[in-house]
Enzyme design. Structure first.
Site, mmCIF file in Angstrom:
data_model
loop_
_atom_site.group_PDB
_atom_site.id
_atom_site.type_symbol
_atom_site.label_atom_id
_atom_site.label_comp_id
_atom_site.label_asym_id
_atom_site.label_seq_id
_atom_site.Cartn_x
_atom_site.Cartn_y
_atom_site.Cartn_z
ATOM 1 N N LYS A 17 0.967 -1.315 0.007
ATOM 2 C CA LYS A 17 -0.169 -0.098 -0.017
ATOM 3 C C LYS A 17 0.841 1.365 0.037
ATOM 4 O O LYS A 17 2.093 1.147 0.481
ATOM 5 C CB LYS A 17 -0.920 0.046 1.258
ATOM 6 N N GLY A 113 7.278 1.820 4.738
ATOM 7 C CA GLY A 113 6.062 2.573 4.712
ATOM 8 C C GLY A 113 5.479 2.153 3.559
ATOM 9 O O GLY A 113 4.382 2.703 3.057
ATOM 10 N N GLY A 116 4.366 -3.868 4.263
ATOM 11 C CA GLY A 116 4.741 -5.285 4.036
ATOM 12 C C GLY A 116 4.284 -6.188 5.155
ATOM 13 O O GLY A 116 3.628 -7.379 4.743
ATOM 14 N N GLY A 117 4.669 -5.963 6.530
ATOM 15 C CA GLY A 117 3.790 -6.925 7.460
ATOM 16 C C GLY A 117 2.332 -6.828 7.318
ATOM 17 O O GLY A 117 1.919 -7.860 7.826
ATOM 18 N N ASP A 151 -2.947 -0.745 8.963
ATOM 19 C CA ASP A 151 -3.261 -0.880 7.544
ATOM 20 C C ASP A 151 -3.832 -2.130 7.340
ATOM 21 O O ASP A 151 -4.173 -2.552 6.117
ATOM 22 C CB ASP A 151 -1.773 -0.762 6.790
#
Length: 307
Positions: A17, A113, A116-117, A151
């Protein structure tokens, strides 16, 4: 596909994202000090892939991680990995045993940023939803995801969305809605370059710097000035991308990655050359936006996840 055929292995790829806008408000005590956010999320086609495989009952979970740029993941506690946290959260919510082997193939830069996690957690939730035949709607999975991070609810759907609260309240934006049409008209779709770095930025460190210096004048990403203060090369890469013709260039989320929307192949090449020539980034990754999660079952056809 017959309903009595058990799923044994599910593979899910989830895109990274970025935040086209990221307006940061005050920290809230009820959110453990997290800041109030109003953001427009956009998924870009840099992907992590999670494969979930059934294990013998009572054997517990396992995790394997592969990728060329793992950062501090290779040495971190497995039980704190986002995919594992998602496994245990859904197992508890669905009253299942976490007897699952997880394999994570990393492409999304770590600590960059780009969520990924969160993408790994979302991919795990989507994979288990099929592996365990839960058939939960996305909204119910998002409730679980919201307990894990801001996120993650967005990463379950990709595309475009507005996030409020501390980012976890998701309003999916349909492709034909007025907001998305306006974003496309402004150039926030199509070819994207990601300027990636070997260095990582701690999100709490960026927020602490933001609390000290505030947002930069005219920045749609209120964290950009803080990220650049901690990682000056990001600011230099933004300037170079704009000079090379990028329609938009900005720090992704809390950084340090830089996103450049490039309207033509020639401009994309010019941006990449400018970055590489001056060593303003460590890697250049080509992608497109928007992007969506993709699910593949060993006993069914592949399909993309859309809200």
């Amino acid at each position: 596909m017959s309903e009595d055929v058990p799923h044994t292995t599910i593979t899910v790829s989830v895109p990274a994202k970025t935040n086209l806008t990221l307006h940061v408000g005050a920290p809230r005590a009820q959110w453990s000090g997290r800041h109030e956010l109003d953001t427009i999320y956009c998924a870009i086609s840099v992907r992590d892939t999670v494969t979930a495989t059934r294990k013998r009952p009572g054997s517990g979970f396992s995790l394997a991680i592969d990728g060329d740029h793992l950062g501090d993941l290779a040495s971190s506690d497995l039980r704190r990995n986002h995919a594992v946290l998602a496994l245990f959260a859904l197992a508890q919510a669905a009253e299942r045993e976490p007897d699952v082997a997880l394999h994570v193939e990393k492409t999304i830069p770590v600590g960059a940023g780009l969520a990924g996690g969160s993408a790994d957690a979302a991919a795990t939730l989507l994979a288990l939803n099929t592996l365990w035949d839960l058939h939960w709607p996305i909204a119910r999975l998002q409730e679980v995801a919201a307990t894990l991070g801001a996120d993650m609810p967005f990463c379950l759907t990709g595309g475009f969305a507005r996030g409020t609260g501390f980012g976890e309240r998701i309003e999916h934006l349909d492709e034909d809605c007025e907001t998305v049409r306006a974003l496309r008209d402004r150039g926030y779709a199509g070819n994207v370059l990601v300027g990636a770095y070997n260095a990582q930025l701690s999100t709490p460190d960026v927020y602490r710097m933001f609390d000290q210096i505030g947002a930069g004048a005219g920045d749609d990403n209120h964290l950009q000035a803080a990220a650049i203060r901690l990682h000056p090369r990001s600011g230099e890469a933004i300037e170079a991308a704009i000079q090379a013709g990028a329609r938009h260039a900005f720090v992704s989320g809390s950084g340090p990655s830089v996103i450049a929307f490039t309207p033509t192949a020639a401009i994309a090449q010019a941006v990449a050359q400018a970055w590489e020539r001056a060593r303003l980034v460590d890697r250049v990754i080509a992608a497109h936006a928007p992007a969506y999660p993709h699910i593949t079952s060993a006993v069914s056809t592949s399909y993309s996840v859309r809200q």
